[in-house]
Write a protein that holds these residues in place. Structure first.
Motif, PDB file in Angstrom:
ATOM      1  N   ARG A   1      32.820  32.816  48.160  1.00 46.26           N
ATOM      2  CA  ARG A   1      32.787  34.073  47.558  1.00 46.26           C
ATOM      3  C   ARG A   1      31.337  34.444  47.265  1.00 46.26           C
ATOM      4  O   ARG A   1      30.875  35.397  47.246  1.00 46.26           O
TER       5      ARG A   1
ATOM      6  N   GLU B   1      35.816  31.277  47.716  1.00 44.31           N
ATOM      7  CA  GLU B   1      37.014  32.114  47.842  1.00 44.31           C
ATOM      8  C   GLU B   1      38.030  31.255  47.060  1.00 44.31           C
ATOM      9  O   GLU B   1      38.496  30.332  47.286  1.00 44.31           O
ATOM     10  N   PRO B   2      39.132  32.385  46.362  1.00 44.89           N
ATOM     11  CA  PRO B   2      40.145  32.002  45.658  1.00 44.89           C
ATOM     12  C   PRO B   2      41.378  31.068  46.727  1.00 44.89           C
ATOM     13  O   PRO B   2      42.118  30.386  46.137  1.00 44.89           O
TER      14      PRO B   2
ATOM     15  N   CYS C   1      42.812  31.583  41.664  1.00 43.92           N
ATOM     16  CA  CYS C   1      41.923  32.930  41.107  1.00 43.92           C
ATOM     17  C   CYS C   1      41.797  32.872  39.602  1.00 43.92           C
ATOM     18  O   CYS C   1      40.765  33.089  38.999  1.00 43.92           O
ATOM     19  N   GLU C   2      43.139  32.640  39.002  1.00 48.87           N
ATOM     20  CA  GLU C   2      43.116  32.626  37.610  1.00 48.87           C
ATOM     21  C   GLU C   2      41.994  31.506  37.061  1.00 48.87           C
ATOM     22  O   GLU C   2      41.368  31.666  36.033  1.00 48.87           O
TER      23      GLU C   2
ATOM     24  N   GLN D   1      39.433  30.155  38.430  1.00 50.77           N
ATOM     25  CA  GLN D   1      38.233  30.570  38.679  1.00 50.77           C
ATOM     26  C   GLN D   1      37.458  31.522  37.500  1.00 50.77           C
ATOM     27  O   GLN D   1      36.723  31.528  37.160  1.00 50.77           O
ATOM     28  N   HIS D   2      38.618  32.400  37.334  1.00 46.51           N
ATOM     29  CA  HIS D   2      38.292  33.632  36.391  1.00 46.51           C
ATOM     30  C   HIS D   2      37.861  32.980  34.899  1.00 46.51           C
ATOM     31  O   HIS D   2      37.248  33.356  34.288  1.00 46.51           O
TER      32      HIS D   2
ATOM     33  N   ASN E   1      29.502  36.754  38.366  1.00 52.74           N
ATOM     34  CA  ASN E   1      30.002  37.846  38.995  1.00 52.74           C
ATOM     35  C   ASN E   1      31.657  37.742  39.268  1.00 52.74           C
ATOM     36  O   ASN E   1      31.940  36.522  39.743  1.00 52.74           O
ATOM     37  N   GLY E   2      32.493  38.640  39.075  1.00 56.41           N
ATOM     38  CA  GLY E   2      33.785  38.624  39.203  1.00 56.41           C
ATOM     39  C   GLY E   2      34.866  38.392  37.771  1.00 56.41           C
ATOM     40  O   GLY E   2      35.744  38.920  37.604  1.00 56.41           O
TER      41      GLY E   2
ATOM     42  N   THR F   1      36.028  41.798  37.198  1.00 55.41           N
ATOM     43  CA  THR F   1      36.730  42.367  38.462  1.00 55.41           C
ATOM     44  C   THR F   1      37.945  41.618  38.954  1.00 55.41           C
ATOM     45  O   THR F   1      38.694  42.104  39.359  1.00 55.41           O
ATOM     46  N   MET F   2      37.902  40.064  38.561  1.00 52.93           N
ATOM     47  CA  MET F   2      39.005  39.388  39.329  1.00 52.93           C
ATOM     48  C   MET F   2      40.100  39.238  38.774  1.00 52.93           C
ATOM     49  O   MET F   2      41.371  39.432  39.273  1.00 52.93           O
ATOM     50  N   ARG F   3      40.248  39.532  37.525  1.00 50.71           N
ATOM     51  CA  ARG F   3      41.477  39.414  36.619  1.00 50.71           C
ATOM     52  C   ARG F   3      41.086  40.415  35.393  1.00 50.71           C
ATOM     53  O   ARG F   3      40.029  40.565  35.093  1.00 50.71           O
TER      54      ARG F   3
END
Ligand code: BLA
Length: 287
Positions: free
Chosen positions: A57, A80-81, A200-201, A203-204, A239-240, A243-245
């Protein structure tokens, strides 16, 4: 021994060259605003680069060139997630003749409670970790808060500058990055949507931690001012995070909540720290 001013710029150039040999890394428009920033002292230079690749990503780097008095590298590769790959992390801070170094493949899932994750990614890398843990010895107290984001092969070191040490650091950086690129080459995208959401979570949560608590923040604010430092941290380096969560820092780390609802500015709440390497040669936690 006096060492002439070196720069982490060639670490970045070599690593990106290696990355390009493996897969196509495309420059991200994101880098445009941060490519070259002159600090408020009129001489220190901050340079940033950002790329994306099919399984990656964000691959981004920041170097700070303050001549003899300071050199900094912050280099990360974030998957990437769809992939539960570790996050590549190289954070090197050099001030006159003192170096503070973190080099790791940061696990997406805590390796102490997720044994399967540890075995999947780190078992084959333990000998690499042992080699550099000997050359770049454990750098004194590390907080338990930071430790949970690190793997059994983390290199955490403090040393005075010498050509020999910088050569070792360069070798370690390249070997760890090549190891990460190997893992990336082999990684298959997760098909299970629930697992992708979990990645995703995770990583966030990692980005949220670093955007709030990375030890370099104070220096960044001093160099480029509070507003630009915050922008660089939240929109570029991590970055993210916005925006990601939707979860906030206090959702993930409620122990940092002050009675007035603000975030405790301390870096460590638990107060426990590890003065020696808390993993044995087989990567078992012994802290
Ligand atoms: C110190 N940087 C440190 C320390 C760690 C890290 C563990 C030792 C102090 C401490 O434990 O708090 C790095 N900590 C990390 C990383 C993670 C983490 C990578 O939790 C990931 C999860 N360092 C940089 C940049 C700057 C920088 C970009 O990467 C400056 C712009 C500076 N790091 C820096 C300085 C110190 C430091 C000045 C020593 C001062 C201090 O401890 O406050």
């Amino acid at each position: 021994m006096e060492v002439s001013a070196f720069s982490y710029q060639n670490f970045v150039t070599r690593a990106l060259g290696e990355a390009q040999r493996r897969t196509e890394f495309t420059p991200l428009p994101l880098q445009e605003s941060y490519k070259c920033i002159k600090a408020m002292d009129g001489k220190t230079l901050l340079q940033a680069l950002a790329f994306t690749a099919p399984k990656v990503r964000l691959q981004r780097s920041l170097t700070i060139d303050g001549g003899q008095s300071m050199q900094v590298l912050d280099f990360a590769a974030i998957p990437e997630p769809e992939f539960d790959l570790p996050i590549f992390c190289a954070n090197f801070f050099t001030a006159s003749d003192m170096n503070i170094v973190i080099l790791d493949l940061n696990p997406l899932y805590d390796v102490i409670s997720h044994r399967d994750y540890k075995e999947k990614y780190y078992t084959n890398l333990l000998s690499l970790g042992r080699k550099y843990a000997e050359l770049l010895p454990w750098g004194d107290k590390l907080t338990s808060e930071s430790l949970r984001f690190f793997s059994p092969i983390v290199i955490w070191s403090k040393f005075t500058s010498s050509q020999a040490k910088h050569d070792i650091l360069y070798q370690a950086f390249m070997d760890y990055f090549k190891a990460w690129l190997d893992l990336m080459d082999e990684a298959c995208a997760e098909q299970d949507a629930t697992q992708v959401v979990r990645n995703c979570e995770a990583q966030h949560r990692y980005l949220t931690w670093r955007a709030e608590k990375d030890p370099g923040h104070r220096l960044l604010k001093k160099l480029i001012g509070e507003t630009l430092a915050k922008d660089l941290l939240r929109n570029f380096l991590f970055n993210g995070v916005d925006t990601m969560r939707c979860k906030t820092f206090l959702d993930y780390f409620p122990e940092y909540k002050c009675s007035d609802g603000t975030i405790n500015s301390k870096r460590s709440i638990i107060g426990k720290s590890f003065a020696t390497r808390p993993w044995d040669a087989n990567g078992e936690f012994i802290g």
